[in-house]
Design a protein around this motif. Structure first.
Motif, PDB file in Angstrom:
ATOM      1  N   ARG A 123       0.866  -1.186   0.000  1.00  0.00           N
ATOM      2  CA  ARG A 123       0.000   0.000   0.000  1.00  0.00           C
ATOM      3  C   ARG A 123       0.895   1.226   0.000  1.00  0.00           C
ATOM      4  NH1 ARG A 123      -5.325   1.508   1.431  1.00  0.00           N
ATOM      5  NH2 ARG A 123      -5.482   3.588   2.346  1.00  0.00           N
ATOM      6  N   ASN A 124       0.837   1.975  -1.096  1.00  0.00           N
ATOM      7  CA  ASN A 124       1.558   3.252  -1.213  1.00  0.00           C
ATOM      8  C   ASN A 124       3.049   3.112  -0.900  1.00  0.00           C
ATOM      9  OD1 ASN A 124      -0.820   4.536  -1.915  1.00  0.00           O
ATOM     10  ND2 ASN A 124      -1.281   5.214   0.177  1.00  0.00           N
ATOM     11  N   ARG A 125       3.713   2.290  -1.689  1.00  0.00           N
ATOM     12  CA  ARG A 125       5.161   2.109  -1.562  1.00  0.00           C
ATOM     13  C   ARG A 125       5.810   2.254  -2.940  1.00  0.00           C
ATOM     14  NH1 ARG A 125       4.759   3.003   3.040  1.00  0.00           N
ATOM     15  NH2 ARG A 125       5.384   1.752   4.838  1.00  0.00           N
ATOM     16  N   VAL A 126       5.463   3.330  -3.636  1.00  0.00           N
ATOM     17  CA  VAL A 126       5.959   3.501  -5.000  1.00  0.00           C
ATOM     18  C   VAL A 126       7.475   3.594  -5.056  1.00  0.00           C
ATOM     19  CG1 VAL A 126       5.826   6.032  -5.004  1.00  0.00           C
ATOM     20  CG2 VAL A 126       5.536   4.761  -7.153  1.00  0.00           C
ATOM     21  N   SER A 127       8.103   4.045  -3.965  1.00  0.00           N
ATOM     22  CA  SER A 127       9.561   4.215  -3.981  1.00  0.00           C
ATOM     23  C   SER A 127      10.317   2.918  -3.728  1.00  0.00           C
ATOM     24  CB  SER A 127       9.974   5.257  -2.929  1.00  0.00           C
ATOM     25  OG  SER A 127       9.617   4.827  -1.632  1.00  0.00           O
ATOM     26  N   THR A 128       9.619   1.859  -3.278  1.00  0.00           N
ATOM     27  CA  THR A 128      10.329   0.618  -2.942  1.00  0.00           C
ATOM     28  C   THR A 128       9.765  -0.639  -3.613  1.00  0.00           C
ATOM     29  OG1 THR A 128       8.934   0.273  -0.972  1.00  0.00           O
ATOM     30  CG2 THR A 128      10.989   1.504  -0.670  1.00  0.00           C
ATOM     31  N   ILE A 129       8.508  -0.603  -4.041  1.00  0.00           N
ATOM     32  CA  ILE A 129       7.886  -1.829  -4.553  1.00  0.00           C
ATOM     33  C   ILE A 129       8.597  -2.364  -5.790  1.00  0.00           C
ATOM     34  CG2 ILE A 129       6.178  -0.550  -5.918  1.00  0.00           C
ATOM     35  CD1 ILE A 129       5.738  -3.981  -4.159  1.00  0.00           C
ATOM     36  N   GLY A 130       9.128  -1.484  -6.614  1.00  0.00           N
ATOM     37  CA  GLY A 130       9.839  -1.935  -7.812  1.00  0.00           C
ATOM     38  C   GLY A 130      11.046  -2.793  -7.460  1.00  0.00           C
ATOM     39  N   ASP A 131      11.831  -2.344  -6.469  1.00  0.00           N
ATOM     40  CA  ASP A 131      12.995  -3.120  -6.035  1.00  0.00           C
ATOM     41  C   ASP A 131      12.571  -4.490  -5.509  1.00  0.00           C
ATOM     42  OD1 ASP A 131      14.601  -0.971  -6.640  1.00  0.00           O
ATOM     43  OD2 ASP A 131      14.730  -0.236  -4.582  1.00  0.00           O
ATOM     44  N   ALA A 132      11.492  -4.515  -4.713  1.00  0.00           N
ATOM     45  CA  ALA A 132      11.023  -5.781  -4.146  1.00  0.00           C
ATOM     46  C   ALA A 132      10.608  -6.744  -5.241  1.00  0.00           C
ATOM     47  CB  ALA A 132       9.855  -5.524  -3.193  1.00  0.00           C
ATOM     48  N   VAL A 133       9.810  -6.281  -6.178  1.00  0.00           N
ATOM     49  CA  VAL A 133       9.323  -7.155  -7.258  1.00  0.00           C
ATOM     50  C   VAL A 133      10.475  -7.639  -8.129  1.00  0.00           C
ATOM     51  CG1 VAL A 133       7.929  -7.216  -9.357  1.00  0.00           C
ATOM     52  CG2 VAL A 133       7.010  -6.181  -7.283  1.00  0.00           C
ATOM     53  N   ARG A 134      11.396  -6.755  -8.441  1.00  0.00           N
ATOM     54  CA  ARG A 134      12.529  -7.163  -9.279  1.00  0.00           C
ATOM     55  C   ARG A 134      13.371  -8.230  -8.585  1.00  0.00           C
ATOM     56  NH1 ARG A 134      12.135  -1.738 -10.987  1.00  0.00           N
ATOM     57  NH2 ARG A 134      13.382  -0.967  -9.240  1.00  0.00           N
ATOM     58  N   SER A 135      13.560  -8.115  -7.275  1.00  0.00           N
ATOM     59  CA  SER A 135      14.363  -9.119  -6.563  1.00  0.00           C
ATOM     60  C   SER A 135      13.642 -10.458  -6.540  1.00  0.00           C
ATOM     61  CB  SER A 135      14.678  -8.657  -5.132  1.00  0.00           C
ATOM     62  OG  SER A 135      13.595  -8.849  -4.254  1.00  0.00           O
ATOM     63  N   ALA A 136      12.305 -10.429  -6.523  1.00  0.00           N
ATOM     64  CA  ALA A 136      11.535 -11.671  -6.551  1.00  0.00           C
ATOM     65  C   ALA A 136      11.567 -12.303  -7.942  1.00  0.00           C
ATOM     66  CB  ALA A 136      10.101 -11.403  -6.127  1.00  0.00           C
ATOM     67  N   LEU A 137      11.394 -11.491  -8.972  1.00  0.00           N
ATOM     68  CA  LEU A 137      11.403 -12.020 -10.338  1.00  0.00           C
ATOM     69  C   LEU A 137      12.793 -12.468 -10.778  1.00  0.00           C
ATOM     70  CD1 LEU A 137       9.046  -9.411 -12.055  1.00  0.00           C
ATOM     71  CD2 LEU A 137       8.520 -11.803 -11.516  1.00  0.00           C
ATOM     72  N   ALA A 138      13.831 -12.025 -10.088  1.00  0.00           N
ATOM     73  CA  ALA A 138      15.206 -12.408 -10.430  1.00  0.00           C
ATOM     74  C   ALA A 138      15.601 -13.770  -9.870  1.00  0.00           C
ATOM     75  CB  ALA A 138      16.179 -11.344  -9.926  1.00  0.00           C
ATOM     76  N   GLN A 139      14.719 -14.408  -9.113  1.00  0.00           N
ATOM     77  CA  GLN A 139      15.059 -15.692  -8.504  1.00  0.00           C
ATOM     78  C   GLN A 139      15.293 -16.768  -9.565  1.00  0.00           C
ATOM     79  OE1 GLN A 139      15.458 -16.217  -4.942  1.00  0.00           O
ATOM     80  NE2 GLN A 139      15.634 -14.019  -5.377  1.00  0.00           N
ATOM     81  N   LYS A 140      16.321 -17.580  -9.332  1.00  0.00           N
ATOM     82  CA  LYS A 140      16.655 -18.701 -10.214  1.00  0.00           C
ATOM     83  C   LYS A 140      16.199 -19.987  -9.545  1.00  0.00           C
ATOM     84  CE  LYS A 140      18.899 -15.833 -12.900  1.00  0.00           C
ATOM     85  NZ  LYS A 140      18.294 -15.384 -14.183  1.00  0.00           N
ATOM     86  N   ALA A 141      15.371 -20.749 -10.218  1.00  0.00           N
ATOM     87  CA  ALA A 141      14.838 -21.971  -9.617  1.00  0.00           C
ATOM     88  C   ALA A 141      14.575 -23.007 -10.700  1.00  0.00           C
ATOM     89  CB  ALA A 141      13.546 -21.662  -8.864  1.00  0.00           C
ATOM     90  N   ASP A 142      14.640 -24.283 -10.297  1.00  0.00           N
ATOM     91  CA  ASP A 142      14.343 -25.366 -11.238  1.00  0.00           C
ATOM     92  C   ASP A 142      12.890 -25.803 -11.142  1.00  0.00           C
ATOM     93  OD1 ASP A 142      14.351 -26.632  -8.810  1.00  0.00           O
ATOM     94  OD2 ASP A 142      15.978 -28.033  -9.274  1.00  0.00           O
ATOM     95  N   PHE A 143      12.052 -24.901 -10.635  1.00  0.00           N
ATOM     96  CA  PHE A 143      10.625 -25.158 -10.540  1.00  0.00           C
ATOM     97  C   PHE A 143       9.896 -23.871 -10.932  1.00  0.00           C
ATOM     98  CE2 PHE A 143      12.330 -24.122  -6.303  1.00  0.00           C
ATOM     99  CZ  PHE A 143      11.669 -22.923  -6.038  1.00  0.00           C
ATOM    100  N   PRO A 144       8.641 -23.988 -11.370  1.00  0.00           N
ATOM    101  CA  PRO A 144       7.889 -22.783 -11.739  1.00  0.00           C
ATOM    102  C   PRO A 144       7.457 -22.003 -10.497  1.00  0.00           C
ATOM    103  CG  PRO A 144       6.495 -24.709 -11.957  1.00  0.00           C
ATOM    104  CD  PRO A 144       7.878 -25.220 -11.640  1.00  0.00           C
TER     105      PRO A 144
END
Length: 447
Positions: A207-228
């Motif tokens: 909720r209203n974290r425009v200055s930080t949510i991008g960093d959080a999402v990018r770190s999550a999408l950057a995960q390397k895994a052998d599963f979906p």
């Protein structure tokens, strides 16, 4: 009435025997300078006698130079078992209850880091009234000027590890006395249960974290895994551009659940939206909207831990950083006080489990989070640990960023009290549930 500075339980007992005709003793818990109101003693004794209280304490004021700050304190609940409960500087103790509660103490208790105060007040509360006067009856000199966010992790500061280990032993003895210990053989779920669209979902309420949510999402999408896996962001009616920023991220793994103001959701309610979503994976892994994963293998490590330990919940460790990810005190928060044998018991004494937290979705769906924005995670973790095995990762896999925008960076006394009151309530419910579970088990065994 004589004012006694508490040093240890043995000395306190000696003072009681010297003043054997006194029903109550007035005890000072710290070395702050104190000035009492004219009616202080009359009110304390009156309430203590009328309520047959074992411990009586009151609101107080803090003096900061020429400034007077009102400092209310919480009522004592059955679950007010955390070792940092604020009684203020002064308590009025029932002398007979002190002697009865401390009768079985070992000779080592007086040599404890706190002189045995924590053990004494826990045992004095069993089956007794602990009375709080919602009246400001004395004034002390303010000494701790830190903000709430700076005090938050005192209990896991490595410099306090010896004290914390002692308090864990004291608390375990207390739980044994009231028959609230969890079983030594926790349940281990069948992790193959159910069908899910992905193996894991990173869940980010925002909720209203425009200055930080991008960093959080990018770190999550950057995960390397052998599963979906996917990333489920639950946007709770943001108005600062957060939702628009999320909609601009082009990645099929990102799922945005849009919540409107009229749904009245807290963080817990947002978590439930993600858990109950058709997009949720077998494991739901926490990431706060202003934090991030420092490495690309975090998700893999967490999922592997589920299978290695066959547990219902995995809790990692994190490092405190500033906004730019520079480490700040107290540094790594690893909750090494947790042990497989006693962690679920000791968790009732302290104010958190650690982060990141991850849950086996079928079990979390059966429990669900309370719809609040503080303590919702603690409630879920307590409930799971009552029955199920918990896995721990003790090296840091998460960056917890502290900045002015943190919701707990600088809270008022009233807000800190409200937060503590809620967690004490959760502990009260959990203690009762654990006692009842043990009673049911004993009845089943006897039959």
């Amino acid at each position: 009435m004589k004012l006694i500075r508490f040093t240890n339980v043995d000395d306190l007992r000696d003072e009681i025997f010297k003043n054997s005709l006194e029903q109550f003793i007035l005890v000072k818990l710290d070395d702050k300078n104190i000035s009492f109101d004219d009616n202080f003693m009359q009110r304390m004794e009156e309430v203590a006698a009328d309520s047959d209280a074992s411990i009586t304490y009151s609101y107080y004021r803090e003096k900061d130079g020429d400034k007077i700050i009102l400092h209310p304190v919480n009522d004592y609940q059955f679950g007010s078992v955390r070792d940092d409960f604020d009684f203020g500087s002064i308590v009025l103790l029932n002398a007979a209850d002190v002697l009865a509660a401390s009768e079985g103490f070992s000779t080592d208790e007086a040599a404890a880091p706190d002189g045995g105060w924590y053990a004494l007040r826990l045992h004095m509360s069993i089956g007794k009234t602990v009375a709080s006067l919602p009246e400001y009856l004395y004034t002390v000199e303010k000494e701790d000027f830190r903000k709430s966010g700076e005090k938050q992790h005192d209990y896991v500061d490595p410099r306090n590890s010896f004290v914390q280990a002692h308090k864990e032993r004291v608390f375990t003895d207390f739980l044994t006395d009231i028959d609230a210990m969890v079983p030594l053989n926790p349940l281990r779920p069948d992790l193959s249960e159910g069908k899910f669209p992905v193996e894991a979902s990173v869940v980010i309420p925002v909720r209203n974290r425009v200055s930080t949510i991008g960093d959080a999402v990018r770190s999550a999408l950057a995960q390397k895994a052998d599963f979906p896996y996917n990333v489920i962001v639950v946007d709770n009616a943001s108005t600062d551009g957060t939702r628009e920023l999320l909609e601009g991220i082009d990645d099929s793994r990102l799922v945005i659940i849009k919540v409107e103001e009229s749904e009245f959701l807290g963080i817990g309610g947002c978590w439930n939206k993600a858990l109950l979503s058709e997009h949720c994976g077998r494991f739901a892994v926490q990431l706060d909207s202003d934090d991030l994963y420092p490495e690309t293998n975090v998700l893999s490590r967490i999922v592997r831990k589920f299978y290695d330990d066959r547990c219902a919940m995995v809790v990692g460790s994190y490092i405190m950083t500033d906004f730019d990810l520079n480490p700040i005190p107290p540094g790594i928060i690893d909750h090494r006080e947790w042990t497989a044998l006693n962690g679920a018991n000791n968790a009732l004494r302290i104010n958190g489990f650690g982060a990141p937290r991850a849950f086996f979705t079928p079990i979390a769906r059966n429990i669900l989070f309370p719809n609040v924005s503080y303590g919702e995670d603690y409630a879920m973790c307590l409930r799971i640990s009552r029955e199920y095995a918990v896995g721990r990762i003790f090296d840091p896999i998460y960056c917890c960023r502290r900045w002015q925008g943190n919701s707990d960076a600088d809270l008022s006394v009233e807000k800190v009290n409200a937060n503590n009151e809620y967690k004490d309530f959760l502990r009260s419910v959990e203690l009762i549930a654990r006692i009842r579970a043990n009673m049911d088990k004993d009845e089943y065994t006897q039959s």
